[in-house]
Design a protein around this motif. Structure first.
Motif, mmCIF file in Angstrom:
data_model
loop_
_atom_site.group_PDB
_atom_site.id
_atom_site.type_symbol
_atom_site.label_atom_id
_atom_site.label_comp_id
_atom_site.label_asym_id
_atom_site.label_seq_id
_atom_site.Cartn_x
_atom_site.Cartn_y
_atom_site.Cartn_z
ATOM 1 N N GLY A 239 0.754 -1.273 -0.132
ATOM 2 C CA GLY A 239 0.177 -0.069 0.111
ATOM 3 C C GLY A 239 0.952 1.271 0.141
ATOM 4 O O GLY A 239 0.113 2.376 0.206
ATOM 5 N N LYS A 240 2.097 0.952 -0.319
ATOM 6 C CA LYS A 240 2.786 2.612 -0.412
ATOM 7 C C LYS A 240 2.210 3.369 -1.417
ATOM 8 O O LYS A 240 2.321 4.545 -1.287
ATOM 9 N N CYS A 241 1.869 2.447 -2.659
ATOM 10 C CA CYS A 241 1.549 3.358 -3.855
ATOM 11 C C CYS A 241 -0.024 3.971 -3.473
ATOM 12 O O CYS A 241 -0.626 4.808 -4.333
ATOM 13 N N ILE A 242 -0.514 3.562 -2.459
ATOM 14 C CA ILE A 242 -2.081 4.135 -2.009
ATOM 15 C C ILE A 242 -1.782 5.214 -1.078
ATOM 16 O O ILE A 242 -1.964 6.426 -1.212
ATOM 17 N N ALA A 243 -0.745 4.804 0.150
ATOM 18 C CA ALA A 243 -0.864 5.850 1.285
ATOM 19 C C ALA A 243 -0.027 7.135 0.613
ATOM 20 O O ALA A 243 -0.362 8.065 1.508
ATOM 21 N N ASN A 244 1.076 7.176 -0.240
ATOM 22 C CA ASN A 244 1.465 8.154 -0.731
ATOM 23 C C ASN A 244 0.850 8.913 -1.684
ATOM 24 O O ASN A 244 1.590 10.043 -2.320
ATOM 25 N N ALA A 245 -0.060 8.270 -2.289
ATOM 26 C CA ALA A 245 -0.889 9.077 -3.398
ATOM 27 C C ALA A 245 -1.461 10.146 -2.926
ATOM 28 O O ALA A 245 -2.173 10.220 -1.994
ATOM 29 N N VAL A 246 -1.466 11.249 -3.686
ATOM 30 C CA VAL A 246 -2.429 12.416 -3.493
ATOM 31 C C VAL A 246 -3.590 12.261 -3.092
ATOM 32 O O VAL A 246 -4.404 13.142 -2.637
ATOM 33 N N CYS A 247 -4.396 11.282 -4.024
ATOM 34 C CA CYS A 247 -5.782 10.617 -4.059
ATOM 35 C C CYS A 247 -5.966 9.739 -3.003
ATOM 36 O O CYS A 247 -7.124 9.319 -3.115
ATOM 37 N N ALA A 248 -5.152 9.617 -2.014
ATOM 38 C CA ALA A 248 -5.518 8.378 -0.941
ATOM 39 C C ALA A 248 -6.748 8.868 -0.329
ATOM 40 O O ALA A 248 -7.342 7.869 0.094
#
Ligand code: SF4
Ligand code: SF4
Length: 252
Positions: A239-248
Motif C-alpha cells: 500500500g505504499k502506492c496508495i498511502a503516498n498518493a495525493v488521492c489516497a
C-alpha cells in the motif's frame, strides 16, 4: 430497493463491527450499482477474457452492487514512511477484509429474504498465481458501478480516495444504477503532473507493469510471510502506492 437504503444499512452494520474490533474507518460505506445490461461488462470481457461476466456467476443477475470501505486517515498517514507497511495499515487491511466479508453476507441474506438470488464476492478471492489474474475485479466492477475512476497506480479513486477496500454482490434484484463520474479523478489523467503514487513503490513496479506486477506480488508474499502471525489473517498488503498518493483520502 434503493441505493441509499443499502448504504445506510451497511454503514450501520459496519459501524457496529468496527466498534467491536476497535477500528475507525472513514464511514459511511460507499455503494455503487451497475445494471447487468451495461455495455461495459461486455467491453471488460473482451479486453480481459479471464474476467467473468456477472451472468456467469449468477445467471439471473440484474444488478451488481459494489461496496467500498474507506480505511482510516491514521492508517494511511502511518504507512507513508519507509519501505515496509506499518502495523496500523496491516491491521486495518485485515480488519477491512473481515468487515467487508460480513457486509457481503448480511446484504446477501437481506436480498434472499426478499426473494432475490444473490452471489457475494468477498474482498479477497481466488486468482491465478501464475498469471496474477482474478476472475472478478472489484475495481473494474466499481468503475462500471460509478464508484470512481482509475488512477495511475491502477487503484480505483473513489470520493473517499483510493485508500478503500472493495467487495461486490451480484443479485437478481433490480436496482437503479448509480451514474459514473463526469471527470477523471486522477490528476495525471486530467493532464496535471503528479505521479506521487508510482514514485513510492519500493520495488519500482510501475516502471513496466507487465513485469512489475510480478515484482509487486513477490513483495506482497514476502510481507505476508513476515507479518501474518500477529494478525491471524493474510496480510499480503503493502500500500505504499496508495498511502503516498495525493488521492489516497479524496479526489485531488
Ligand atoms: S497519486 Fe496522482 S498520479 Fe497517482 S493515482 Fe493519484 S492523482 Fe493519479
Ligand atoms: S502495493 Fe507496494 S509493491 Fe505493489 S505496486 Fe504498490 S507500492 Fe509497489
Amino acid at each position: 430497493m434503493l441505493v441509499g437504503h443499502i448504504q445506510s444499512m451497511l454503514t450501520e452494520i459496519a459501524d457496529k463491527l468496527l466498534r467491536r474490533f476497535n477500528v475507525q474507518f472513514r464511514l459511511p460505506v460507499l455503494v455503487g450499482v451497475a445494471n447487468i445490461e451495461d455495455k461495459l461488462w461486455l467491453k471488460l470481457r473482451r479486453k480481459h477474457p479471464w474476467h467473468a461476466h456477472p451472468r456467469e456467476l449468477l445467471p439471473t443477475a440484474r444488478s451488481v452492487i459494489v461496496i467500498a470501505l474507506p480505511l482510516s486517515r491514521e492508517a494511511v498517514e502511518s504507512n507513508r514512511h519507509g519501505t515496509r507497511p506499518l502495523g496500523r495499515w496491516l491491521r486495518e487491511y485485515a480488519m477491512a477484509n473481515r468487515v467487508l466479508s460480513e457486509l457481503v453476507v448480511v446484504l446477501c441474506e437481506h436480498l434472499v429474504e426478499q426473494g432475490y438470488d444473490c452471489v457475494g464476492v468477498r474482498p479477497t478471492h481466488e486468482f491465478s498465481p501464475t498469471h496474477l489474474y482474478a476472475r472478478w475485479s472489484h475495481r473494474h466492477a466499481g468503475y462500471i458501478a460509478g464508484l470512481g475512476t482509475f488512477g495511475l497506480n491502477n487503484m480505483l479513486i473513489t470520493r473517499a480516495g483510493c485508500a478503500v477496500r472493495l467487495a461486490s454482490v451480484i443479485t437478481s434484484c433490480p436496482i437503479e444504477s448509480t451514474p459514473r463520474p463526469e471527470k477523471e479523478y486522477c490528476l495525471e489523467k486530467r493532464g496535471i503532473s503528479c505521479g506521487s503514487c508510482i514514485r513510492a513503490c519500493p520495488v519500482e513496479a510501475f516502471r513496466d507493469w507487465r513485469y512489475g506486477r510480478y515484482l509487486c506480488y513477490t513483495w506482497l508474499l514476502r510481507i505476508d510471510r513476515m507479518y501474518r502471525d500477529p494478525y491471524g489473517d493474510p496480510v499480503d498488503a503493502c500500500g505504499k502506492c496508495i498511502a503516498n498518493a495525493v488521492c489516497a483520502l479524496g479526489v485531488p
